[in-house]
Every structure is written in C-alpha cells, then in structure tokens.
Motif scaffolding. Structure first.
Motif, short mmCIF file in Angstrom:
data_model
loop_
_atom_site.label_atom_id
_atom_site.label_comp_id
_atom_site.label_asym_id
_atom_site.label_seq_id
_atom_site.Cartn_x
_atom_site.Cartn_y
_atom_site.Cartn_z
N TYR A 123 0.85 -1.19 0.00
CA TYR A 123 0.00 0.00 0.00
C TYR A 123 0.88 1.24 0.00
N SER A 124 0.27 2.39 -0.31
CA SER A 124 1.06 3.58 -0.58
C SER A 124 1.20 4.46 0.65
N LEU A 125 2.38 5.06 0.79
CA LEU A 125 2.65 6.01 1.87
C LEU A 125 1.76 7.25 1.76
N PRO A 126 1.60 7.86 0.57
CA PRO A 126 0.72 9.03 0.49
C PRO A 126 -0.71 8.73 0.96
N HIS A 127 -1.23 7.56 0.58
CA HIS A 127 -2.58 7.20 1.00
C HIS A 127 -2.63 7.03 2.51
N LEU A 128 -1.63 6.34 3.08
CA LEU A 128 -1.59 6.14 4.53
C LEU A 128 -1.57 7.46 5.27
N LEU A 129 -0.80 8.43 4.76
CA LEU A 129 -0.62 9.72 5.43
C LEU A 129 -1.60 10.79 4.95
N ALA A 130 -2.68 10.37 4.30
CA ALA A 130 -3.73 11.29 3.85
C ALA A 130 -3.16 12.40 2.98
N ASP A 131 -2.16 12.04 2.16
CA ASP A 131 -1.55 12.98 1.20
C ASP A 131 -0.94 14.20 1.88
N HIS A 132 -0.42 14.03 3.08
CA HIS A 132 0.32 15.10 3.76
C HIS A 132 1.69 15.20 3.08
N THR A 133 1.85 16.19 2.21
CA THR A 133 3.02 16.25 1.33
C THR A 133 4.33 16.25 2.09
N GLY A 134 4.42 17.06 3.14
CA GLY A 134 5.67 17.14 3.90
C GLY A 134 6.02 15.82 4.56
N ARG A 185 -5.92 -10.38 3.21
CA ARG A 185 -6.93 -10.51 2.15
C ARG A 185 -7.58 -9.19 1.72
N VAL A 186 -7.42 -8.13 2.50
CA VAL A 186 -8.05 -6.85 2.14
C VAL A 186 -6.97 -5.89 1.64
N PRO A 187 -6.97 -5.54 0.37
CA PRO A 187 -5.96 -4.63 -0.16
C PRO A 187 -6.02 -3.26 0.51
N ASP A 188 -4.85 -2.65 0.74
CA ASP A 188 -4.74 -1.28 1.27
C ASP A 188 -5.44 -1.11 2.61
N LEU A 189 -5.48 -2.16 3.42
CA LEU A 189 -6.30 -2.12 4.62
C LEU A 189 -5.92 -0.96 5.54
N PHE A 190 -4.63 -0.79 5.83
CA PHE A 190 -4.23 0.23 6.80
C PHE A 190 -4.45 1.65 6.27
N ALA A 191 -4.48 1.79 4.97
CA ALA A 191 -4.75 3.10 4.37
C ALA A 191 -6.24 3.31 4.11
N ARG A 192 -7.06 2.32 4.40
CA ARG A 192 -8.51 2.43 4.24
C ARG A 192 -9.20 2.64 5.59
N ASN A 193 -8.61 2.09 6.65
CA ASN A 193 -9.24 2.19 7.96
C ASN A 193 -9.08 3.58 8.57
N GLU A 194 -10.00 3.91 9.45
CA GLU A 194 -9.91 5.13 10.25
C GLU A 194 -8.58 5.10 11.02
N ARG A 195 -7.93 6.28 11.17
CA ARG A 195 -6.66 6.29 11.85
C ARG A 195 -6.34 7.68 12.40
N VAL A 196 -5.42 7.70 13.36
CA VAL A 196 -4.92 8.94 13.94
C VAL A 196 -3.41 8.96 13.72
N ILE A 197 -2.91 9.97 13.00
CA ILE A 197 -1.50 10.09 12.66
C ILE A 197 -0.86 11.11 13.59
N CYS A 198 0.18 10.71 14.31
CA CYS A 198 0.88 11.60 15.23
C CYS A 198 2.31 11.77 14.74
N LEU A 199 2.71 13.01 14.48
CA LEU A 199 4.03 13.31 13.93
C LEU A 199 4.89 13.97 15.00
N PHE A 200 6.06 13.36 15.26
CA PHE A 200 6.96 13.80 16.31
C PHE A 200 8.34 14.15 15.75
N ASP A 201 9.04 15.03 16.46
CA ASP A 201 10.47 15.23 16.27
C ASP A 201 11.19 14.48 17.39
N THR A 202 12.20 13.67 17.04
CA THR A 202 12.93 12.87 18.01
C THR A 202 14.43 12.94 17.71
#
Length: 296
Positions: A123-134, A185-202
C-alpha cells in the motif's frame, strides 16, 4: 478427512469472514460495542471481564490492579495499567523501544513510497498519510514497523523515543478487522481504515506513530487530546502543535486503544536500524529493544 480438504475448508471460512466485513455496518457495530464496554451493571461487567480473561488467557498478575472485579466497567479493564515493574525499558543511548505489547505484522524498509502489508499486498505512503506532502517526503525510503495488538495484549501505547509532538491528523475511514487473516486478504487495509497520525520530532529525526482503528475499536485516545474518536468526522482533521509543543519522554504513555488494533511506526531514510532479532509474526512487549538510531 484428508489434509487438503481441511485446508480448503479453512480457506473458505476465512474468505467468508473477510467478505462479510465488506457488508457489515462497521461504525454502527463499534458504536454499540462502545456502549456495551462502558456499562456499569455489576454482574454483567464482571461476567464480561471474567469470560474475556478465560477466553484470551489474560495474565492479570501483570496488572497494577489484579482483581478483575475492581474495574468499574469492561473498558477500564481492557485499558488497564500494568504493574510498575511489569515492562522494564531497554534504556540506552540511541535505543528505540517497542511502544506496545503485540505481534510484529511486518517491519523493514519502504520501497520509496510503498509499504509491505502482507504477501500479495502493498500500500502507498501518500494514502496512509492522507496525502500530507511534507510527511510523505520525510518518510520516503524510510523504515516502518507494523505492530498488531490482539485482544489479550496490554492496550496502552508508549513512546519509542523521547519526542516533541508536531502535528496530529485524524483520517476517517472503514473499520475492517486488523487480524492476520483480514490483513492478508483486504488490499490497502491500513490506508482504508480510520486512523490517527501523530508526527513527532525525536533524536532519530521525524517519527510518525499511526494508530489504526478496527471493527469494535470504538475509541482512540491520546494523552494530550483525550478522546480523538468518536465523534467520527467525514473529513480529515488536522491539529498543529508547533506553537504549543507537547514533550513526551521515552516509555511515557502517549495513547491507548479502547479495544485492540494496530500501531504503525515510520522513520526517515537510514534513521533507524531494527534489531536483527525481530521478524514478522514475532511477539513483542512494550519496552523491549526494537532498534537503534543511526546517529547514536
């Protein structure tokens, strides 16, 4: 009955289970489950908790409160805290620790903007990250770990590294199960399901922690926001914390699932090296060594 026939029957059952999920009203069922797990009818919540412990062989000796009847409702039991010494942290310069108890679904490197889900599925990174370009640019050719929490696991989520929260994004979607059968068995499952993306600096550079919802996961919480979902929204929601930073230490709780699901970790290119002791389908515990920062 021969082995080939048994295998065919098993595959048929799995296919039927997955097909049914396309038809089920995911969010309605999760709403009903949310209500059930918060009922405070003594005999009923005790029955649910005790049956659950037996069914999934839950180790209550690790819990801060080992008495199942002491919890006011099922959800408090499900999101129970652990005893202080139950999960020692693999502290050390440059160490990255596991954020959850669970099973490694997959881990490794992205192929530019592609993640491996299961045999036959990417599955695609842009889809997973809701097309957050940065964020997409940040994690191209990076590293990822997908960690599945089964019903028996501890369901609080902790920081793999000390970090400062930059952004949080809520992405609406379906609520397919995230168990191994459905993931395979479900294509793109993690990019299709509801999700909360948390972006950190570490210290390892940018890090994403993605909390993926699933059927019967009626709620996802973070320590800085409280309950992110529900209510469920129809559009992507974004919170920017750069003007009001949230600092969390390594091993500190950052969120929890009210019912089980999956966490996906993302790191930038060459930022982290995962331990060679880890592999897909291996069991992990919160606090154990997951990898190391490349700059350590």
């Amino acid at each position: 009955m021969n082995f080939s026939l048994l295998r065919l029957l098993c595959r048929t059952q799995q296919a039927a289970f997955v097909t049914l999920q396309y038809l089920l009203p995911h969010h309605l069922l999760s709403h009903l489950m949310r209500g059930l797990t918060r009922l405070r009818i003594g005999w009923l919540k005790n029955l649910l908790i005790e049956r659950f412990i037996r069914l999934f062989n839950v180790n209550m000796a690790e819990a801060a409160q080992p008495d199942p009847r002491a919890y006011p409702d099922f959800n408090h039991f499900f999101t129970r805290a652990l005893a202080a010494d139950a999960r020692p942290l693999a502290v050390g310069e440059g160490n990255v620790i596991c954020p959850v108890d669970g099973t490694i679904s997959q881990l490794g490197r992205l192929e530019y903007e592609t993640l491996f889900q299961a045999k036959g599925h990417r599955y695609s990174l842009p889809h997973l990250l809701a097309d957050h370009t940065g964020a997409v640019r940040t994690f191209q050719d990076g590293s990822f770990a997908t960690l599945y929490l089964s019903p028996r696991d501890y369901h609080r989520i902790h920081m793999p590294l000390a970090g400062t929260l930059r952004e949080m994004i809520y992405v609406p979607g379906r609520l397919f199960s995230v168990n191994p059968t459905t993931v395979s068995r479900v294509p793109d499952l993690f990019a299709r399901n509801e999700r909360v993306i948390c972006l950190f600096d570490t210290d390892a550079g940018p890090m994403a922690m993605i909390l993926v919802g699933a059927i019967f996961v009626a709620s996802i919480d973070t320590v800085w926001h409280g309950t992110v979902t529900p209510p469920r929204r129809k559009t992507v929601q974004h919170w920017d914390y750069r003007q009001h930073p949230v600092h969390l230490q390594q091993g500190e709780e950052m969120g929890r699932f009210n019912m089980g699901s999956t966490v996906i970790l993302l790191f930038g290119k060459d930022a982290v090296t995962f331990s060679d002791q880890l592999a897909a389908e291996g069991h992990v515990q919160m606090g154990q060594l997951l990898g190391s920062c490349a700059n350590s």
